[in-house]
Design an enzyme around this catalytic site. Sequence first.
Site, PDB file in Angstrom:
ATOM      1  N   CYS A 133       0.843  -1.204   0.000  1.00  0.00           N
ATOM      2  CA  CYS A 133       0.000   0.000   0.000  1.00  0.00           C
ATOM      3  C   CYS A 133       0.881   1.259   0.000  1.00  0.00           C
ATOM      4  O   CYS A 133       1.533   1.555  -0.990  1.00  0.00           O
ATOM      5  CB  CYS A 133      -0.976  -0.054   1.165  1.00  0.00           C
TER       6      CYS A 133
ATOM      7  N   GLU B  71      -1.220  -8.875   4.712  1.00  0.00           N
ATOM      8  CA  GLU B  71      -1.064  -9.069   6.160  1.00  0.00           C
ATOM      9  C   GLU B  71      -2.402  -8.966   6.899  1.00  0.00           C
ATOM     10  O   GLU B  71      -2.543  -9.457   8.005  1.00  0.00           O
ATOM     11  CB  GLU B  71      -0.046  -8.060   6.725  1.00  0.00           C
TER      12      GLU B  71
ATOM     13  N   HIS C 204      -3.587  -5.603   0.880  1.00  0.00           N
ATOM     14  CA  HIS C 204      -2.927  -5.875   2.165  1.00  0.00           C
ATOM     15  C   HIS C 204      -2.934  -7.368   2.506  1.00  0.00           C
ATOM     16  O   HIS C 204      -3.855  -7.825   3.192  1.00  0.00           O
ATOM     17  CB  HIS C 204      -3.662  -5.128   3.281  1.00  0.00           C
TER      18      HIS C 204
END
Lengths: 82, 229
Positions: B87, B205, B203
Site C-alpha cells: 500500500c 497481512e 494488504h
Amino acid sequence: MKKYKAEIKITLRENILDVQGKTIEHALFQLDYDMMGNVRIGKYITLDIEAQNDGQAEELVKDACQKLLSNTVIEDFSFTLE
Amino acid sequence: MSYGVIVFPGSNCDHDAYNTAGKLSSADVRYIWHKESSIPSDVKCIIIPGGFSYGDYLRCGAVARFSSVMNEVINFAKKGGLLIGICNGFQILTECGLLPGALLRNKSLNFLCRDTYLKVNNSSVFTSQYGEGDVIRIPIAHGEGNYYADDNTLKSLQDNNLIAFTYVTENGEESSGSNPNGSALSIAGITNKQGNVLGMMPHPERYSEELLGCSDGLGVFESINLAIS
C-alpha cells in the site's frame, strides 16, 4: 546573496486523466458554465530562496522540483522567480 | 535471520506486518525507525508497511522516500535483499524509483476499503507458494492506488513477466467491474526486473489468519520465508 520568491505550479501531465478536474468540470456544467472545459487541478507552492544570481536560483528551484516537489513520471512543473 | 519492518510517522500497518511475519517462523522481527541510518546485518527481508507516512503530504510516499533509513533500504535492495512495499509502501517504492510507474488517485476519487480478488502470478519469490493463476481474496484500503506507467513501461512489465497480482472477479476474470481503482492492466502488484522487490496495493497481512476472516494473504509471507530460510 540575493533573495527571491519562487511560485511553482505542478499539474498532472496532459496525457493523464485528471479525475478531480473531470469532477469539477461536471460541476461547472451543472452550473451552466458549459463554455468551460478541460479543467485541470494542480498544486501551487511558494518558497523563498537565497542565491547568488538569477541563474543559480532557477537551477536550485528546478532541481527541487525534479527531486521532491513534483513526480516527473506523472507531473509537469513550471515556476516563476521574482 | 530476521525481518525488518520500517516505521515512519503515520505508518499504521506496521504491527500487522510485524505480527504476520513473526508468527510464521522462528525468524525475529524488528521495527526499524525511519531515522535509523543502518539496517541490522541479520535482516533478510524488509517490509515497508501501509499507512499515511508523513500524512501523505505533497504526494503519497514523497516525503518518506527521503527519510534517512530509505538510503539504506535502497542499498539493501540493490544488493539483492528482499523488499516488499504494501500500500503506502508500494507508493514509496515508486517514488524512490525502485519500482517503475506511480500511483494516482483512484478513478472514482473515493477512498476504497473493501475486499478484492487477485489473480496470482506465482513466478516471483514473493508468490511461489501459491498455485499459478490462483484467485485470492485480499482487502484494499487506499485513495491513491490507480497504477500508472507509460506504454513502454507497461509493455516491459508484461514482457518480463513482472506483474505479480492483477485485480479480477471472484471467478478469475478481468472485467471493468473487477478493477477497483482504474489501474493500468488491472495491476495490483509488480516486482522489479531482478525479482527481489515487490510492491502491491492490497494488504496480504490483513488476511493472514482465519481469525481475521481469511488467510489468503499468508502465501506471500510463506513464500518470503521459503526464500530467506
